[in-house]
Design a protein around this motif. Structure first.
Motif, PDB file in Angstrom:
ATOM      1  N   GLU A  26       0.795  -1.306  -0.106  1.00 28.26           N
ATOM      2  CA  GLU A  26       0.014  -0.089  -0.054  1.00 28.26           C
ATOM      3  C   GLU A  26       0.841   1.310  -0.158  1.00 28.26           C
ATOM      4  OE1 GLU A  26      -4.104  -1.729   2.066  1.00 28.26           O
ATOM      5  OE2 GLU A  26      -2.627  -0.782   3.421  1.00 28.26           O
ATOM      6  N   PHE A  29       2.155   1.595  -3.622  1.00 31.21           N
ATOM      7  CA  PHE A  29       1.172   2.293  -4.401  1.00 31.21           C
ATOM      8  C   PHE A  29       0.999   3.655  -3.956  1.00 31.21           C
ATOM      9  CE2 PHE A  29      -3.372   3.775  -3.870  1.00 31.21           C
ATOM     10  CZ  PHE A  29      -3.749   3.947  -5.529  1.00 31.21           C
ATOM     11  N   ARG A  33       1.674   6.132  -7.014  1.00 37.03           N
ATOM     12  CA  ARG A  33       0.365   7.052  -7.659  1.00 37.03           C
ATOM     13  C   ARG A  33       0.740   8.561  -7.725  1.00 37.03           C
ATOM     14  NH1 ARG A  33      -5.440   6.795  -8.150  1.00 37.03           N
ATOM     15  NH2 ARG A  33      -5.606   8.884  -9.003  1.00 37.03           N
ATOM     16  N   LEU A  36       2.986   9.368 -10.557  1.00 34.75           N
ATOM     17  CA  LEU A  36       2.479   9.352 -11.744  1.00 34.75           C
ATOM     18  C   LEU A  36       1.479  10.644 -11.846  1.00 34.75           C
ATOM     19  CD1 LEU A  36       1.350   5.509 -12.048  1.00 34.75           C
ATOM     20  CD2 LEU A  36       2.981   6.677 -13.456  1.00 34.75           C
ATOM     21  N   LEU A  43      -0.766   4.384 -15.453  1.00 35.04           N
ATOM     22  CA  LEU A  43      -0.115   3.183 -15.660  1.00 35.04           C
ATOM     23  C   LEU A  43       0.101   2.731 -17.023  1.00 35.04           C
ATOM     24  CD1 LEU A  43      -0.902   0.419 -12.884  1.00 35.04           C
ATOM     25  CD2 LEU A  43       1.263   1.684 -13.218  1.00 35.04           C
ATOM     26  N   ASP A  70       2.486  -5.370  -7.442  1.00 36.00           N
ATOM     27  CA  ASP A  70       1.200  -4.700  -7.926  1.00 36.00           C
ATOM     28  C   ASP A  70       1.290  -3.391  -7.260  1.00 36.00           C
ATOM     29  OD1 ASP A  70       0.901  -6.216  -5.296  1.00 36.00           O
ATOM     30  OD2 ASP A  70      -1.298  -5.649  -5.543  1.00 36.00           O
TER      31      ASP A  70
ATOM     32  N   MET B  61      -8.359  -5.255  -1.958  1.00 34.59           N
ATOM     33  CA  MET B  61      -7.339  -4.275  -2.149  1.00 34.59           C
ATOM     34  C   MET B  61      -7.812  -2.827  -2.138  1.00 34.59           C
ATOM     35  SD  MET B  61      -4.915  -6.295  -4.278  1.00 34.59           S
ATOM     36  CE  MET B  61      -4.277  -5.256  -5.568  1.00 34.59           C
ATOM     37  N   MET B  62      -6.684  -2.000  -1.597  1.00 36.17           N
ATOM     38  CA  MET B  62      -6.966  -0.562  -1.563  1.00 36.17           C
ATOM     39  C   MET B  62      -6.955   0.100  -2.733  1.00 36.17           C
ATOM     40  SD  MET B  62      -3.683   1.633   0.276  1.00 36.17           S
ATOM     41  CE  MET B  62      -4.644   3.151  -0.053  1.00 36.17           C
ATOM     42  N   TYR B  63      -6.324  -0.528  -3.841  1.00 37.96           N
ATOM     43  CA  TYR B  63      -5.971  -0.069  -5.166  1.00 37.96           C
ATOM     44  C   TYR B  63      -6.483  -1.076  -6.320  1.00 37.96           C
ATOM     45  CZ  TYR B  63      -1.756  -2.314  -4.231  1.00 37.96           C
ATOM     46  OH  TYR B  63      -0.841  -3.295  -3.890  1.00 37.96           O
ATOM     47  N   PHE B  68      -4.656   1.214 -11.291  1.00 39.53           N
ATOM     48  CA  PHE B  68      -4.080   1.996 -10.202  1.00 39.53           C
ATOM     49  C   PHE B  68      -5.306   3.110  -9.663  1.00 39.53           C
ATOM     50  CE2 PHE B  68       0.429   2.983  -9.111  1.00 39.53           C
ATOM     51  CZ  PHE B  68       0.650   1.606  -8.853  1.00 39.53           C
ATOM     52  N   ALA B  69      -6.442   2.905  -9.648  1.00 40.19           N
ATOM     53  CA  ALA B  69      -7.576   3.437  -8.959  1.00 40.19           C
ATOM     54  C   ALA B  69      -7.520   3.163  -7.537  1.00 40.19           C
ATOM     55  CB  ALA B  69      -8.635   3.417  -9.753  1.00 40.19           C
ATOM     56  N   GLU B  70      -7.562   4.309  -6.645  1.00 37.07           N
ATOM     57  CA  GLU B  70      -7.916   4.043  -5.291  1.00 37.07           C
ATOM     58  C   GLU B  70      -9.310   3.634  -5.061  1.00 37.07           C
ATOM     59  OE1 GLU B  70      -5.806   6.912  -2.615  1.00 37.07           O
ATOM     60  OE2 GLU B  70      -6.597   5.938  -1.004  1.00 37.07           O
TER      61      GLU B  70
END
Lengths: 387, 157
Positions: A26, A29, A33, A36, A43, A70, B61-63, B68-70
């Motif tokens: 997390e 991510f 994010r 980006l 992505l 991921d 999942m959180m994303y 890659f969207a939350e």
């Protein structure tokens, strides 16, 4: 060698903290994010992903690269994890660079993550197994006392006093007061450092960076893509890395030769012949305060044994002639190992683009250098960016 | 020393034991917190939804790993599923025979992307089949602690 021009076009980082609620993926991510978003990419625009993360034992997960993939945006993409100990963060940027410079990919997302709070009672429990299990491990080595040996040697060879080294901790922790992601920003004095708990002489509590959770990501792109994405690309002008002997006991501990080799490789690539004039802002690896000095010398940005004087005279202050760790460094911002190294590359990116906010060094710097150090105190990694 | 003369017993060589003196302290994370709270407090299994990729992640999942969207939208996916594949485990991690063989399965839940690995219970190995409908058996609420083992096992439905 026909290599393509590569730029850093975006960067993002999470707050560095003692213990994050987020899982490692997390955190990865969030940083990815942000990176980006910072350059309005998705992505779909990313051709490959380079990941850097330190020992699996920290997160308590073997195949950590696979686990983080991921969160690092690597779904259905060419993906590779690199690991050179503490040097990983800057090396990951080098990995991203050669992915793009080679012509294989037009864009590469570079992600570094560390979640050290998982490792109990302390990550030193994992570090103990980096030493030789036959000749050293029975003595229960940890990085603090191994670096204390190096620091003592450095101080003694040059006749440097502890208070002259403590100034680095004071400077960096104060610089970090202006960093929104900092974990250990503080307004402290040299006396505070000298009065802090002795961990392994001459290393005291305030000489050291903390253990941290956090992640950082940058986006790298080939010239034709970079120019489309931003009017302020930060070009990778040079990269270098070098590994010294695995027998740390046979090295000259007072001087990091491997950093010099890495720096020379990067300077040559960048066409830099007078680094002290041509490098305008520096983020050397500073997990301990003496390491900033040690590394400035290895980077040929200070004469051997002279970096402490530069610090005392304010040359390395944020508004000095050669600002060093304007971010607050690892001493102030925190030290989630791989992420801390990539944070240094990000800081140079922000400084060169004039986007460092309250941390911005004056004078519109054109060229900056980030460096990390790792493995068994023997790897140096250098990235030089320019605008 | 040639390969055929090699030392084959600890007693023949100087050896010693060592370990990695650490323990790992894990956090469930942002998505994990919601997932396990739902199981613990309400006895329901939830997934997180990516509307643009049309996927409901299980475990959540959180994303979204694809776009890659939350992920903000959460849904209950129910407690019923089917056995996608299974195995009957006869030996322990160390290789000793288990007194009671365990059935481990990958359980797919309709509408969810992914699945849960869990034990099958209240069924004999020879009665177990791929494609068999199953449902989650939760521990009593007072015994649940926010762990994947709050689900005792899946049983034939």
């Amino acid at each position: 060698m026909a290599m393509r021009k590569v730029a850093v076009v975006g960067a993002g980082m999470t707050k560095f903290m003692r213990r994050a609620q987020e899982t490692g993926r997390e955190l990865a991510f969030q940083a990815s994010r942000m990176a980006l978003d910072s350059c309005e990419m998705t992505l779909d625009d990313i051709d490959a992903v380079a990941l850097g993360t330190a020992p699996d034992a920290f997160d308590g997960l073997h195949m950590k690269g696979e686990y983080l993939s991921d969160g690092a945006g690597a779904w259905h993409k060419p993906y590779m994890r690199c690991y050179v100990g503490g040097g990983t963060g800057v090396f990951a940027a080098i990995q991203g660079w050669y992915h793009v410079a080679s012509g294989l990919f037009d864009t590469c997302l570079v992600v570094c993550e560390e979640k050290m709070s998982s490792c109990q009672p302390h990550p030193q429990g994992a570090f103990i197994t980096i030493f030789d299990h036959t000749t050293e491990r029975a003595l229960k080595p940890n990085l603090v006392w191994i670096f204390a040996l190096e620091m003592n040697r450095y101080m003694t060879v040059h006749g440097i006093e502890k208070k002259d080294i403590a100034r680095v901790a004071v400077k960096n922790k104060r610089n970090a007061l202006d960093h929104p992601c900092a974990q250990l920003a503080a307004d402290i004095t040299v006396e505070d450092v000298l009065n802090s708990e002795v961990l392994a002489w001459p290393v005291q509590r305030l000489d050291i960076s903390p253990t941290s959770d956090g992640a950082v990501a940058i986006v790298m792109a080939a010239e034709h893509v970079a120019k489309r994405i931003t009017d302020k690309p930060a070009w990778v002008r040079g990269v270098g890395w070098s590994l010294d002997t695995a027998y740390w006991t046979s090295r000259d501990l007072y001087y990091p030769k491997y950093v010099e080799y890495a720096a020379r490789m990067a300077y040559d690539m960048a066409g830099i012949t007078e680094p002290r004039k041509e490098i305008h802002v520096v983020e050397p690896y500073d997990p301990f305060d003496y390491k900033e000095l040690h590394h400035l010398e290895g980077l040929l940005l200070a004469d051997k044994g002279d970096a402490a004087r530069l610090t005392a005279e304010g040359v390395t202050a944020r508004d000095g002639n050669m600002p060093v760790c304007p971010s607050g460094g690892m001493l102030g911002v925190g030290n989630p190992i791989a992420a801390a190294g990539l944070m240094k590359v990000s800081e140079i990116f922000w400084q060169l683009r004039g986007e460092a906010g309250k941390r911005q060094v004056p004078g519109q710097p054109q060229t900056g250098l980030a460096q990390s150090w790792g493995d068994l105190m023997q790897v140096g990694c250098v990235v030089i960016l320019g605008v | 020393m040639s390969l055929v003369e090699r030392i084959t017993s600890f007693a023949d060589a100087k050896v010693w034991y060592g370990n990695l003196p650490i323990e790992s302290l894990y956090t469930v994370g942002i998505a994990g917190e919601k997932f396990f709270r739902a199981i613990k407090d309400r006895g329901v299994i939830m997934g997180s939804v990516c509307p643009s990729c049309n996927l409901t992640y299980l475990p959540p999942m959180m994303y979204c790993e694809r776009c890659f969207a939350e992920l903000e939208e959460w849904v209950e996916v129910g407690t019923k599923g089917t056995v996608y594949t299974y195995t009957v485990v006869g030996v322990s991690l160390g290789g000793a025979p288990l007194e009671q063989p365990e059935i481990l399965a990958l359980i797919k839940i309709e509408g969810a992307h992914g699945g849960l690995v869990h034990r099958l219970g209240e069924v004999k190995p020879e009665e177990t089949e791929i494609g068999m409908p199953v449902e989650a058996v939760l521990k009593p609420k007072k015994d649940r602690e926010g762990s994947i083992l709050d689900i005792k096992h899946f049983k034939p439905a």
